[in-house]
Design an enzyme around this catalytic site. Structure first.
Site, PDB file in Angstrom:
ATOM      1  N   ASP A  81     -33.241 -19.751 -33.627  1.00 30.92           N
ATOM      2  CA  ASP A  81     -32.481 -18.518 -34.105  1.00 30.92           C
ATOM      3  C   ASP A  81     -32.560 -18.549 -35.871  1.00 30.92           C
ATOM      4  OD1 ASP A  81     -31.426 -18.296 -31.461  1.00 30.92           O
ATOM      5  OD2 ASP A  81     -29.510 -19.421 -31.817  1.00 30.92           O
ATOM      6  N   GLU A 119     -54.014 -28.735 -39.320  1.00 29.80           N
ATOM      7  CA  GLU A 119     -52.967 -29.195 -40.387  1.00 29.80           C
ATOM      8  C   GLU A 119     -52.967 -30.875 -40.503  1.00 29.80           C
ATOM      9  OE1 GLU A 119     -49.184 -30.604 -41.767  1.00 29.80           O
ATOM     10  OE2 GLU A 119     -49.995 -31.218 -39.901  1.00 29.80           O
ATOM     11  N   GLU A 120     -53.280 -31.452 -39.317  1.00 29.02           N
ATOM     12  CA  GLU A 120     -52.867 -33.040 -39.698  1.00 29.02           C
ATOM     13  C   GLU A 120     -54.041 -33.797 -40.128  1.00 29.02           C
ATOM     14  OE1 GLU A 120     -50.376 -34.649 -38.696  1.00 29.02           O
ATOM     15  OE2 GLU A 120     -49.221 -33.410 -37.527  1.00 29.02           O
ATOM     16  N   ASP A 129     -32.575 -25.040 -30.865  1.00 29.20           N
ATOM     17  CA  ASP A 129     -32.002 -23.701 -30.923  1.00 29.20           C
ATOM     18  C   ASP A 129     -31.264 -23.372 -31.956  1.00 29.20           C
ATOM     19  OD1 ASP A 129     -30.641 -21.690 -29.588  1.00 29.20           O
ATOM     20  OD2 ASP A 129     -29.035 -22.727 -28.864  1.00 29.20           O
ATOM     21  N   HIS A 134     -48.158 -25.400 -37.441  1.00 29.91           N
ATOM     22  CA  HIS A 134     -49.435 -25.756 -36.947  1.00 29.91           C
ATOM     23  C   HIS A 134     -49.480 -26.196 -35.423  1.00 29.91           C
ATOM     24  CE1 HIS A 134     -48.605 -30.469 -36.929  1.00 29.91           C
ATOM     25  NE2 HIS A 134     -47.727 -30.165 -38.069  1.00 29.91           N
ATOM     26  N   ASP A 183     -43.636 -32.693 -33.542  1.00 31.82           N
ATOM     27  CA  ASP A 183     -44.591 -32.435 -34.605  1.00 31.82           C
ATOM     28  C   ASP A 183     -45.975 -31.983 -34.011  1.00 31.82           C
ATOM     29  OD1 ASP A 183     -46.091 -32.178 -36.939  1.00 31.82           O
ATOM     30  OD2 ASP A 183     -46.321 -34.375 -37.223  1.00 31.82           O
ATOM     31  N   ASP A 241     -30.437 -13.475 -30.200  1.00 28.01           N
ATOM     32  CA  ASP A 241     -30.531 -14.776 -30.044  1.00 28.01           C
ATOM     33  C   ASP A 241     -31.740 -15.261 -29.545  1.00 28.01           C
ATOM     34  OD1 ASP A 241     -28.719 -17.219 -29.794  1.00 28.01           O
ATOM     35  OD2 ASP A 241     -28.963 -16.732 -27.672  1.00 28.01           O
ATOM     36  N   ILE A 242     -32.364 -16.368 -29.947  1.00 29.58           N
ATOM     37  CA  ILE A 242     -33.560 -16.864 -29.341  1.00 29.58           C
ATOM     38  C   ILE A 242     -33.273 -17.914 -28.106  1.00 29.58           C
ATOM     39  CG2 ILE A 242     -35.686 -17.976 -29.600  1.00 29.58           C
ATOM     40  CD1 ILE A 242     -35.641 -15.201 -30.847  1.00 29.58           C
ATOM     41  N   HIS A 293     -45.709 -38.771 -34.817  1.00 28.96           N
ATOM     42  CA  HIS A 293     -46.995 -39.416 -34.904  1.00 28.96           C
ATOM     43  C   HIS A 293     -47.200 -40.508 -34.015  1.00 28.96           C
ATOM     44  CE1 HIS A 293     -48.731 -37.456 -38.810  1.00 28.96           C
ATOM     45  NE2 HIS A 293     -47.978 -36.563 -38.039  1.00 28.96           N
TER      46      HIS A 293
HETATM   47  N1  DTR Z   1     -44.676 -32.537 -40.119  1.00 30.12           N
HETATM   48  C1  DTR Z   1     -45.342 -33.765 -40.764  1.00 30.12           C
HETATM   49  C2  DTR Z   1     -45.642 -33.563 -42.125  1.00 30.12           C
HETATM   50  C3  DTR Z   1     -44.553 -33.556 -42.812  1.00 30.12           C
HETATM   51  C4  DTR Z   1     -43.773 -34.640 -43.306  1.00 30.12           C
HETATM   52  N2  DTR Z   1     -42.265 -34.185 -43.556  1.00 30.12           N
HETATM   53  C5  DTR Z   1     -42.333 -32.967 -43.889  1.00 30.12           C
HETATM   54  C6  DTR Z   1     -41.301 -32.012 -44.366  1.00 30.12           C
HETATM   55  C7  DTR Z   1     -41.609 -30.562 -44.157  1.00 30.12           C
HETATM   56  C8  DTR Z   1     -42.577 -30.193 -43.573  1.00 30.12           C
HETATM   57  C9  DTR Z   1     -43.674 -30.976 -43.241  1.00 30.12           C
HETATM   58  C10 DTR Z   1     -43.409 -32.575 -43.203  1.00 30.12           C
HETATM   59  C11 DTR Z   1     -46.700 -33.744 -40.340  1.00 30.12           C
HETATM   60  O1  DTR Z   1     -47.508 -32.711 -39.881  1.00 30.12           O
HETATM   61  O2  DTR Z   1     -47.346 -34.657 -40.276  1.00 30.12           O
HETATM   62 ZN    ZN Z   2     -47.860 -34.611 -38.306  1.00 29.29          ZN
HETATM   63 ZN    ZN Z   3     -46.264 -31.670 -38.864  1.00 26.20          ZN
HETATM   64 CA    CA Z   4     -30.586 -19.357 -29.362  1.00 27.01          CA
END
Ligand code: DTR
Ligand code: ZN
Ligand code: ZN
Ligand code: CA
Length: 315
Positions: free
Chosen positions: A304, A169-170, A300, A123, A135, A41-42, A285
């Site tokens: 897991d 990644e962005e 959680d 990311h 995010d 369990d994490i 964002h």
């Molecule tokens: N996480 C967002 C990109 C993103 C938007 N919908 C999804 C679905 C599954 C994975 C990633 C995303 C970003 O990095 O801005």
């Molecule tokens: Zn993003």
């Molecule tokens: Zn993202």
């Molecule tokens: Ca957990």
């Protein structure tokens, strides 16, 4: 009966078919092999402690952890120091994006079959407009806590485990694409699967599973079925996160997602709770993507599920 899950279609990229054997199997007549332990369990408190550190880093560095900014560098230093202390072999991989230096962090857990690499990643960069806690502090922290759980368990999986935190990644998945492009064809073929975690603690969460590879998808769906949480196929992000870099190179991928700016429907609220007619993440964002922008239960459960998949796919 011998149970096996094919992670890659036989001969899909010229190599021998790879199969993952469930524990407890043995040749006819032999004593059954001991079944390796299930995933731990994490502790969500551990994941949240990493999020608090990432929030502090953003606050101390102009409110963000974006590519090429000091908050990104501090995030890297934080994650790397935890992994180094736990016994990982870590390296920073440098690249350039939009005229600024970026870094991926790669952490290998010593041991396991080098021809059967299981990778999990997230990311680590955010956008410049906020601290980037859902995010993608959420994926970064959960992957970190899973890696630390591997070390705490002194886990010795059959496969080799590699964890990664991607830069830029962005800006269009720059770091993960750089990583995959610089791998030799042989090293690409050694990767059995890449698991991606981008936004796994959305405040009005859904439970979405990537459907790219059937065996990886099943591993996640089995976990959620076991805890009685319904899932849906992830459709909001197709090609929008780092798994795309691996998928484009023919590597099997999977992952989890709890939703971004799309709106939760009434049917989704009925099965998952939360608020219909509201975005899964209203702070996507934005400057309000802080530690207050996290649903602890989703964080959680997804943490897991990550550990479950890492353990099961590396047997
Ligand atoms: N996480 C967002 C990109 C993103 C938007 N919908 C999804 C679905 C599954 C994975 C990633 C995303 C970003 O990095 O801005
Ligand atoms: Zn993003
Ligand atoms: Zn993202
Ligand atoms: Ca957990």
């Amino acid at each position: 009966m011998k149970l096996s899950v094919s992670v890659r279609a036989a001969g899909a990229r010229g190599g021998a078919p790879r199969t993952l054997l469930a524990g407890g199997t043995s040749p006819a007549g032999a004593a059954p092999a001991p079944r390796a332990a299930a995933a731990p369990d994490i502790p969500v408190a551990g994941v949240k402690a990493h999020l608090a550190q990432l929030q502090s880093i953003a606050t101390a560095n102009g409110g963000n952890r974006a590519h090429g900014r000091p908050g990104y560098q501090a995030s890297l230093t934080y994650v790397k120091s935890k992994l180094d202390a736990a016994g990982y072999t870590t390296r920073l991989q440098q690249f350039t994006a939009s005229g600024r230096t970026g870094y991926n962090l790669i952490a290998d857990w010593p041991g396991g079959d080098p021809d059967r690499v299981v990778m999990a990643g997230a990311h680590l960069d955010g956008v410049s407009s906020g601290p980037g806690i859902n995010d993608n502090g959420s994926g970064s922290a959960a992957v970190l806590e899973t890696a630390l759980a591997v070390a705490r368990a002194a886990h010795r999986p059959a496969a080799h485990l590699r964890f990664a935190w991607w830069g830029a990644e962005e800006l269009g998945m720059v770091g993960s694409r750089y990583y995959v492009n610089q791998l030799s064809l042989t090293d690409r073929s050694r990767i059995d699967g890449y698991l991606n975690f981008d936004m796994i603690g959305s405040p009005n969460p859904g439970y979405f599973v990537y459907d790219d590879d059937p065996a990886i998808e099943k591993t996640f769906k089995d976990y959620f079925a076991g805890i009685g949480v319904p899932t849906e196929i992830e459709t909001e992000g197709d090609g929008r996160s780092d798994h795309a870099s691996f998928k484009n190179a023919g590597i099997p991928v999977g992952g989890l997602f709890t939703g971004a700016s799309r709106t939760k429907t009434a049917a989704q609220a009925a099965k998952w709770g939360g608020t219909a007619g509201r975005a899964f993440d209203r702070c996507y964002h934005s400057s309000c993507d802080t530690t207050a922008n996290i649903d602890d239960t989703a964080l959680d459960r997804n943490s897991d599920a990550i550990a479950h998949a890492v353990w099961e796919l590396s047997r």
